[in-house]
Design a protein around this motif. Structure first.
Motif, PDB file in Angstrom:
ATOM      1  N   GLU A   9       0.689  -1.235  -0.051  1.00 25.55           N
ATOM      2  CA  GLU A   9      -0.078   0.085  -0.014  1.00 25.55           C
ATOM      3  C   GLU A   9       1.079   1.081  -0.100  1.00 25.55           C
ATOM      4  N   LEU A  10       1.903   1.061   0.835  1.00 29.97           N
ATOM      5  CA  LEU A  10       2.992   2.320   0.749  1.00 29.97           C
ATOM      6  C   LEU A  10       3.481   2.526  -0.507  1.00 29.97           C
ATOM      7  N   ALA A  11       4.205   1.283  -1.173  1.00 23.06           N
ATOM      8  CA  ALA A  11       4.615   1.342  -2.531  1.00 23.06           C
ATOM      9  C   ALA A  11       3.376   2.257  -3.577  1.00 23.06           C
ATOM     10  N   VAL A  12       2.221   1.588  -3.560  1.00 19.13           N
ATOM     11  CA  VAL A  12       1.352   2.299  -4.377  1.00 19.13           C
ATOM     12  C   VAL A  12       0.945   3.650  -4.105  1.00 19.13           C
ATOM     13  N   GLU A  13       1.000   3.873  -2.884  1.00 17.47           N
ATOM     14  CA  GLU A  13       0.714   5.381  -2.620  1.00 17.47           C
ATOM     15  C   GLU A  13       1.834   6.442  -3.103  1.00 17.47           C
ATOM     16  N   GLY A  14       3.217   5.643  -3.045  1.00 14.68           N
ATOM     17  CA  GLY A  14       4.386   6.395  -3.350  1.00 14.68           C
ATOM     18  C   GLY A  14       4.279   6.569  -4.751  1.00 14.68           C
ATOM     19  N   GLN A  15       3.709   5.573  -5.539  1.00 15.00           N
ATOM     20  CA  GLN A  15       3.798   5.625  -6.980  1.00 15.00           C
ATOM     21  C   GLN A  15       2.755   6.818  -7.532  1.00 15.00           C
ATOM     22  N   LYS A  16       1.749   6.788  -6.742  1.00 16.64           N
ATOM     23  CA  LYS A  16       0.557   7.963  -6.858  1.00 16.64           C
ATOM     24  C   LYS A  16       1.233   9.238  -6.785  1.00 16.64           C
ATOM     25  N   HIS A  17       1.876   9.527  -5.541  1.00 16.45           N
ATOM     26  CA  HIS A  17       2.722  10.556  -5.488  1.00 16.45           C
ATOM     27  C   HIS A  17       3.667  11.065  -6.438  1.00 16.45           C
ATOM     28  N   LEU A  18       4.531   9.946  -7.036  1.00 17.72           N
ATOM     29  CA  LEU A  18       5.369  10.273  -7.966  1.00 17.72           C
ATOM     30  C   LEU A  18       4.467  10.844  -9.235  1.00 17.72           C
ATOM     31  N   GLU A  19       3.548  10.049  -9.537  1.00 18.67           N
ATOM     32  CA  GLU A  19       2.872  10.484 -10.812  1.00 18.67           C
ATOM     33  C   GLU A  19       2.282  12.094 -10.663  1.00 18.67           C
ATOM     34  N   ASP A  20       1.550  12.452  -9.301  1.00 19.60           N
ATOM     35  CA  ASP A  20       1.335  13.445  -8.936  1.00 19.60           C
ATOM     36  C   ASP A  20       2.519  14.656  -9.232  1.00 19.60           C
ATOM     37  N   THR A  21       3.833  14.314  -8.764  1.00 19.43           N
ATOM     38  CA  THR A  21       4.809  15.168  -8.848  1.00 19.43           C
ATOM     39  C   THR A  21       5.028  15.348 -10.218  1.00 19.43           C
ATOM     40  N   ILE A  22       5.075  14.408 -11.212  1.00 17.56           N
ATOM     41  CA  ILE A  22       5.575  14.602 -12.590  1.00 17.56           C
ATOM     42  C   ILE A  22       4.478  15.257 -13.225  1.00 17.56           C
ATOM     43  N   GLU A  23       3.415  15.076 -12.665  1.00 15.67           N
ATOM     44  CA  GLU A  23       2.247  15.747 -13.543  1.00 15.67           C
ATOM     45  C   GLU A  23       2.304  17.505 -13.090  1.00 15.67           C
ATOM     46  N   ALA A  24       2.301  17.611 -11.990  1.00 10.26           N
ATOM     47  CA  ALA A  24       2.742  19.120 -11.657  1.00 10.26           C
ATOM     48  C   ALA A  24       3.868  19.610 -12.117  1.00 10.26           C
ATOM     49  N   ALA A  25       5.142  18.917 -12.268  1.00  6.56           N
ATOM     50  CA  ALA A  25       5.847  19.374 -13.069  1.00  6.56           C
ATOM     51  C   ALA A  25       5.832  19.817 -14.547  1.00  6.56           C
ATOM     52  N   PHE A  26       4.980  18.807 -15.036  1.00  3.97           N
ATOM     53  CA  PHE A  26       4.539  19.234 -16.682  1.00  3.97           C
ATOM     54  C   PHE A  26       3.684  20.379 -16.503  1.00  3.97           C
TER      55      PHE A  26
END
Length: 167
Positions: A9-26
Motif C-alpha cells: 500500500e505504501l508502494a502504491v501510494e508512493g507511485q501515486k505521489h510520484l505521478e502527481d509530482t510528474i504531473e505538477a512538473a509538467f
C-alpha cells in the motif's frame, strides 16, 4: 504516515505521489510555455519591482506579482509540485520504518520466521523501487530546475528586446 499500511500500500501510494509530482512538473512547464506565448504577460514593470523588493514578505509579494502578471497557473502548479514532493518524501521515509521492514533491518536484512523466504524478494524489489523512484524524482527536479533557469534567461532576453532603445 500510518504504520498500519502494508508495504505494498505504501508502494502504491508512493507511485501515486510520484505521478502527481510528474504531473505538477509538467503543469509548471505548460504554464511557462503559456506565459511565453502570451506577449501581454511580458510586462517588465512587475519583474523589475519584484527584484527591487527589500525581502519583506518576499514570497507573498512575488506570488501577488505573479498572479497580477498572469502567473497564477504557474504558482498553482508550483504549489502542487511542492505538495506532491513532500507527500512522496513522507512515503519514501515511511517505507524503511515500516514494522515489517524495520525487523528486517534490525536482524541484518533477514525477516525472522517462516515468512522470510517469501517476503525477502518482495522487500528487495520494493527497496530497488524506492531507489529508482528517488533517482527519478532527483532527475525530474534537475530537469525542472534547468528549464526554470532557461525560462528566466528567456524572460531576461525578452525584456531586453522590449526595452526602448535610447541613443
Amino acid at each position: 504516515m500510518s504504520n498500519g499500511k502494508s508495504v505494498q500500500e505504501l508502494a502504491v501510494e508512493g507511485q501515486k505521489h510520484l505521478e502527481d509530482t510528474i504531473e505538477a512538473a509538467f503543469q509548471i512547464l505548460s504554464s511557462m510555455n503559456d506565459e511565453l506565448c502570451n506577449p501581454a504577460l511580458w510586462s517588465t514593470t512587475g519583474v523589475v519591482s519584484s527584484h527591487s523588493s527589500n525581502g519583506v514578505n518576499g514570497d507573498a509579494s512575488d506570488s501577488l506579482q505573479q498572479s497580477e502578471l498572469g502567473g497564477g497557473a504557474l504558482e498553482d502548479a508550483r504549489l502542487r509540485y511542492k505538495s506532491a514532493v513532500a507527500s512522496l518524501r513522507s512515503v519514501l521515509t515511511a517505507i524503511p520504518s515500516h514494522p515489517k521492514l524495520a525487523k528486517a533491518y534490525e536482524s541484518g536484512n533477514a525477516v525472522g520466521g517462516s515468512e522470510s523466504g517469501a517476503d525477502q524478494p518482495e522487500i528487495e524489489k520494493l527497496q530497488d523501487q524506492v531507489i529508482t523512484l528517488r533517482k527519478e524524482v532527483a532527475d525530474k527536479n534537475k530537469h525542472v530546475k534547468l528549464l526554470i533557469d532557461q525560462f528566466r534567461e528567456l524572460i531576461t532576453d525578452i525584456s531586453t528586446w522590449q526595452s526602448p532603445c535610447s541613443l
